[in-house]
Design a protein around this motif. Structure first.
Motif, PDB file in Angstrom:
ATOM      1  N   PRO A 101      46.857  53.717  27.028  1.00  0.00           N
ATOM      2  CA  PRO A 101      48.407  53.085  27.649  1.00  0.00           C
ATOM      3  C   PRO A 101      48.038  52.719  29.144  1.00  0.00           C
ATOM      4  CG  PRO A 101      48.509  55.490  27.374  1.00  0.00           C
ATOM      5  CD  PRO A 101      47.134  55.149  26.815  1.00  0.00           C
ATOM      6  N   TRP A 102      47.506  53.268  29.929  1.00  0.00           N
ATOM      7  CA  TRP A 102      47.221  53.018  31.276  1.00  0.00           C
ATOM      8  C   TRP A 102      46.813  51.598  31.233  1.00  0.00           C
ATOM      9  CZ3 TRP A 102      50.250  55.038  34.757  1.00  0.00           C
ATOM     10  CH2 TRP A 102      50.989  56.347  34.595  1.00  0.00           C
ATOM     11  N   ASP A 103      45.628  51.508  30.551  1.00  0.00           N
ATOM     12  CA  ASP A 103      44.760  50.128  30.534  1.00  0.00           C
ATOM     13  C   ASP A 103      45.500  49.095  30.009  1.00  0.00           C
ATOM     14  OD1 ASP A 103      42.646  51.518  31.721  1.00  0.00           O
ATOM     15  OD2 ASP A 103      41.929  51.640  29.830  1.00  0.00           O
ATOM     16  N   ALA A 104      46.466  49.332  29.105  1.00  0.00           N
ATOM     17  CA  ALA A 104      47.449  48.379  28.600  1.00  0.00           C
ATOM     18  C   ALA A 104      48.558  48.022  29.326  1.00  0.00           C
ATOM     19  CB  ALA A 104      48.015  49.003  27.095  1.00  0.00           C
ATOM     20  N   LEU A 105      48.888  48.924  30.030  1.00  0.00           N
ATOM     21  CA  LEU A 105      50.073  48.575  31.261  1.00  0.00           C
ATOM     22  C   LEU A 105      49.402  47.703  32.176  1.00  0.00           C
ATOM     23  CD1 LEU A 105      52.526  49.070  32.742  1.00  0.00           C
ATOM     24  CD2 LEU A 105      51.749  51.211  33.747  1.00  0.00           C
ATOM     25  N   ASN A 106      47.846  47.979  32.618  1.00  0.00           N
ATOM     26  CA  ASN A 106      47.306  47.442  33.658  1.00  0.00           C
ATOM     27  C   ASN A 106      47.315  46.004  33.401  1.00  0.00           C
ATOM     28  OD1 ASN A 106      44.136  48.165  35.845  1.00  0.00           O
ATOM     29  ND2 ASN A 106      45.527  46.758  35.792  1.00  0.00           N
ATOM     30  N   VAL A 107      46.844  45.714  32.078  1.00  0.00           N
ATOM     31  CA  VAL A 107      46.565  44.082  31.788  1.00  0.00           C
ATOM     32  C   VAL A 107      47.912  43.617  31.856  1.00  0.00           C
ATOM     33  CG1 VAL A 107      46.231  42.760  29.467  1.00  0.00           C
ATOM     34  CG2 VAL A 107      44.404  44.674  30.286  1.00  0.00           C
ATOM     35  N   ALA A 108      48.977  44.064  31.067  1.00  0.00           N
ATOM     36  CA  ALA A 108      50.129  43.429  31.115  1.00  0.00           C
ATOM     37  C   ALA A 108      50.895  43.319  32.556  1.00  0.00           C
ATOM     38  CB  ALA A 108      51.036  44.290  29.947  1.00  0.00           C
ATOM     39  N   ALA A 109      50.843  44.300  33.257  1.00  0.00           N
ATOM     40  CA  ALA A 109      51.417  44.138  34.615  1.00  0.00           C
ATOM     41  C   ALA A 109      50.683  42.789  35.376  1.00  0.00           C
ATOM     42  CB  ALA A 109      51.539  45.412  35.257  1.00  0.00           C
ATOM     43  N   SER A 110      49.262  43.041  35.273  1.00  0.00           N
ATOM     44  CA  SER A 110      48.775  41.942  36.158  1.00  0.00           C
ATOM     45  C   SER A 110      48.900  40.691  35.755  1.00  0.00           C
ATOM     46  CB  SER A 110      47.251  42.196  36.180  1.00  0.00           C
ATOM     47  OG  SER A 110      46.765  43.600  36.364  1.00  0.00           O
ATOM     48  N   ILE A 111      48.794  40.460  34.436  1.00  0.00           N
ATOM     49  CA  ILE A 111      49.193  39.056  33.998  1.00  0.00           C
ATOM     50  C   ILE A 111      50.585  38.587  34.242  1.00  0.00           C
ATOM     51  CG2 ILE A 111      49.558  37.390  32.014  1.00  0.00           C
ATOM     52  CD1 ILE A 111      47.149  39.144  30.850  1.00  0.00           C
ATOM     53  N   ALA A 112      51.379  39.513  33.984  1.00  0.00           N
ATOM     54  CA  ALA A 112      52.931  38.961  34.159  1.00  0.00           C
ATOM     55  C   ALA A 112      53.020  38.911  35.823  1.00  0.00           C
ATOM     56  CB  ALA A 112      53.797  40.242  33.888  1.00  0.00           C
ATOM     57  N   LEU A 113      52.530  39.564  36.459  1.00  0.00           N
ATOM     58  CA  LEU A 113      52.810  39.375  38.298  1.00  0.00           C
ATOM     59  C   LEU A 113      52.160  38.203  38.398  1.00  0.00           C
ATOM     60  CD1 LEU A 113      53.865  40.465  40.832  1.00  0.00           C
ATOM     61  CD2 LEU A 113      51.535  41.892  41.082  1.00  0.00           C
ATOM     62  N   VAL A 114      50.825  37.738  38.075  1.00  0.00           N
ATOM     63  CA  VAL A 114      50.171  36.712  38.481  1.00  0.00           C
ATOM     64  C   VAL A 114      51.093  35.363  38.096  1.00  0.00           C
ATOM     65  CG1 VAL A 114      48.640  36.002  36.702  1.00  0.00           C
ATOM     66  CG2 VAL A 114      48.145  35.600  38.878  1.00  0.00           C
ATOM     67  N   VAL A 115      51.552  35.301  37.123  1.00  0.00           N
ATOM     68  CA  VAL A 115      52.494  34.384  36.553  1.00  0.00           C
ATOM     69  C   VAL A 115      53.767  34.077  37.407  1.00  0.00           C
ATOM     70  CG1 VAL A 115      53.853  33.530  34.701  1.00  0.00           C
ATOM     71  CG2 VAL A 115      51.433  34.291  34.203  1.00  0.00           C
ATOM     72  N   LEU A 116      54.407  35.364  37.828  1.00  0.00           N
ATOM     73  CA  LEU A 116      55.679  35.467  38.558  1.00  0.00           C
ATOM     74  C   LEU A 116      55.579  35.158  39.800  1.00  0.00           C
ATOM     75  CD1 LEU A 116      56.995  38.799  37.194  1.00  0.00           C
ATOM     76  CD2 LEU A 116      58.057  36.342  36.750  1.00  0.00           C
ATOM     77  N   ILE A 117      54.253  35.035  40.199  1.00  0.00           N
ATOM     78  CA  ILE A 117      53.831  34.913  41.777  1.00  0.00           C
ATOM     79  C   ILE A 117      53.667  33.249  41.715  1.00  0.00           C
ATOM     80  CG2 ILE A 117      52.357  34.968  43.649  1.00  0.00           C
ATOM     81  CD1 ILE A 117      52.236  37.858  42.809  1.00  0.00           C
ATOM     82  N   GLY A 118      52.561  32.880  41.040  1.00  0.00           N
ATOM     83  CA  GLY A 118      52.141  31.408  40.701  1.00  0.00           C
ATOM     84  C   GLY A 118      53.033  30.400  40.469  1.00  0.00           C
ATOM     85  N   ALA A 119      53.852  30.641  39.409  1.00  0.00           N
ATOM     86  CA  ALA A 119      54.797  29.623  38.955  1.00  0.00           C
ATOM     87  C   ALA A 119      55.527  29.143  39.990  1.00  0.00           C
ATOM     88  CB  ALA A 119      55.187  30.057  37.294  1.00  0.00           C
ATOM     89  N   PRO A 120      56.540  30.316  40.404  1.00  0.00           N
ATOM     90  CA  PRO A 120      57.372  29.662  41.465  1.00  0.00           C
ATOM     91  C   PRO A 120      56.828  29.051  42.618  1.00  0.00           C
ATOM     92  CG  PRO A 120      57.994  31.741  40.439  1.00  0.00           C
ATOM     93  CD  PRO A 120      56.713  31.485  40.185  1.00  0.00           C
ATOM     94  N   LEU A 121      55.771  29.547  43.145  1.00  0.00           N
ATOM     95  CA  LEU A 121      54.995  29.175  44.276  1.00  0.00           C
ATOM     96  C   LEU A 121      54.513  27.762  44.200  1.00  0.00           C
ATOM     97  CD1 LEU A 121      54.307  30.000  47.134  1.00  0.00           C
ATOM     98  CD2 LEU A 121      52.031  30.607  46.217  1.00  0.00           C
ATOM     99  N   ALA A 122      54.171  27.348  42.922  1.00  0.00           N
ATOM    100  CA  ALA A 122      53.665  26.107  42.855  1.00  0.00           C
ATOM    101  C   ALA A 122      54.689  25.077  42.817  1.00  0.00           C
ATOM    102  CB  ALA A 122      52.980  25.800  41.364  1.00  0.00           C
ATOM    103  N   ALA A 123      56.099  25.548  42.204  1.00  0.00           N
ATOM    104  CA  ALA A 123      57.134  24.463  42.045  1.00  0.00           C
ATOM    105  C   ALA A 123      57.784  24.497  43.479  1.00  0.00           C
ATOM    106  CB  ALA A 123      58.382  25.179  41.271  1.00  0.00           C
ATOM    107  N   VAL A 124      57.589  25.366  44.553  1.00  0.00           N
ATOM    108  CA  VAL A 124      58.174  25.446  45.797  1.00  0.00           C
ATOM    109  C   VAL A 124      57.337  24.450  46.624  1.00  0.00           C
ATOM    110  CG1 VAL A 124      58.368  26.633  47.927  1.00  0.00           C
ATOM    111  CG2 VAL A 124      59.359  27.580  45.703  1.00  0.00           C
ATOM    112  N   ILE A 125      56.022  24.548  46.477  1.00  0.00           N
ATOM    113  CA  ILE A 125      55.182  23.990  47.407  1.00  0.00           C
ATOM    114  C   ILE A 125      55.078  22.509  46.984  1.00  0.00           C
ATOM    115  CG2 ILE A 125      52.569  23.587  47.865  1.00  0.00           C
ATOM    116  CD1 ILE A 125      52.274  26.701  47.653  1.00  0.00           C
ATOM    117  N   ALA A 126      55.071  22.108  45.482  1.00  0.00           N
ATOM    118  CA  ALA A 126      55.449  20.713  44.931  1.00  0.00           C
ATOM    119  C   ALA A 126      54.212  20.028  45.554  1.00  0.00           C
ATOM    120  CB  ALA A 126      56.625  20.176  45.177  1.00  0.00           C
ATOM    121  N   ARG A 127      52.896  20.447  45.169  1.00  0.00           N
ATOM    122  CA  ARG A 127      51.675  19.384  45.804  1.00  0.00           C
ATOM    123  C   ARG A 127      51.333  18.547  44.492  1.00  0.00           C
ATOM    124  NH1 ARG A 127      45.570  21.465  47.426  1.00  0.00           N
ATOM    125  NH2 ARG A 127      45.396  19.847  49.052  1.00  0.00           N
ATOM    126  N   SER A 128      51.289  17.381  44.826  1.00  0.00           N
ATOM    127  CA  SER A 128      50.866  16.353  43.692  1.00  0.00           C
ATOM    128  C   SER A 128      49.584  16.573  43.420  1.00  0.00           C
ATOM    129  CB  SER A 128      51.254  15.031  44.428  1.00  0.00           C
ATOM    130  OG  SER A 128      52.635  14.712  44.818  1.00  0.00           O
TER     131      SER A 128
END
Length: 226
Positions: A101-128
């Motif tokens: 379960p700890w490894d399952a949590l690790n995978v799920a949390a990592s993927i969720a966090l990287v998306v939560l950080i990257g997607a909004p950041l890309a929208a804010v920076i709005a680089r062409s």
């Protein structure tokens, strides 16, 4: 040292601190600092391509072939939103099935966090993106989400499974993804480098945090029987 506080006196079923944790923390902090520095470099340039970005994009255009484009679309599709969700969910389920379960949590949390950080950041920076993009055209080029998620999964599985072949496959997958995104002109070189740094930072820091949590929970004294 009192036997009750000595790690060597812990029961064998209680996990010790992973010796890789300090290294993961250092790598995570360095990747974070480099990511922030690259972000400021892009911002200072008005979100326009850096000189090396344009040079790399021109080189990819000069090397373009129909077969190369087809090959480049393979990691782009597999590593897309749907593909990564499937891979992430499947990996999490596998770890739950084998009672990790700890490894399952690790995978799920990592993927969720990287998306939560990257997607909004890309929208804010709005680089062409490059004007000759063969993939996405929305102004959300920095950082590369494909590269960030690919790196997160590769590093997370490398830390969890501790196998050289896992690291080798992971590195090859990340490099292939970075090439794919720039070959298709979906991202500038600095975008995929930023995605790499973001993925490394998230994967290492989340892994280290979960290791701390896991060990502390396991080392809690058991409640005395009534």
């Amino acid at each position: 040292m009192d036997a009750t506080t000595d790690d060597t006196a812990l029961p064998p079923d209680r996990p010790r601190i992973d010796p890789r944790r300090p290294v993961a923390l250092v790598v995570g902090v360095i990747a974070t600092v480099l990511f922030v520095a690259l972000r400021f470099a892009v911002a200072l340039g008005g979100a326009t391509p850096l000189p090396i970005d344009q040079a790399w994009d021109d080189a990819m255009a000069a090397l373009a072939t129909p077969v190369g484009v087809i090959l480049a679309w393979v990691p782009a599709i597999v590593g897309g939103t749907i593909g990564m969700i499937v891979i992430g969910v499947a990996t999490t389920i596998v770890f739950l099935i084998v009672r990790r379960p700890w490894d399952a949590l690790n995978v799920a949390a990592s993927i969720a966090l990287v998306v939560l950080i990257g997607a909004p950041l890309a929208a804010v920076i709005a680089r062409s993106r490059p004007i000759d993009s063969l993939a996405e055209t929305m102004a959300t080029s920095f950082p590369s989400g494909h590269t960030a998620v690919a790196t997160t999964i590769a590093v997370t599985l490398g830390l969890i499974l501790r196998r050289r072949w896992v690291w080798a496959v992971g590195v090859a997958w990340v490099v292939l993804m970075m090439w794919s995104r720039t070959y298709l002109h979906a991202h500038w070189l600095s975008d995929v480098v930023a995605g790499l740094l973001e993925g490394v930072a998230v994967a290492t820091l989340v892994w280290a945090l979960i290791d701390v949590w896991r060990v502390r929970r396991a080392q809690r004294p058991h409640a005395p029987a009534a």
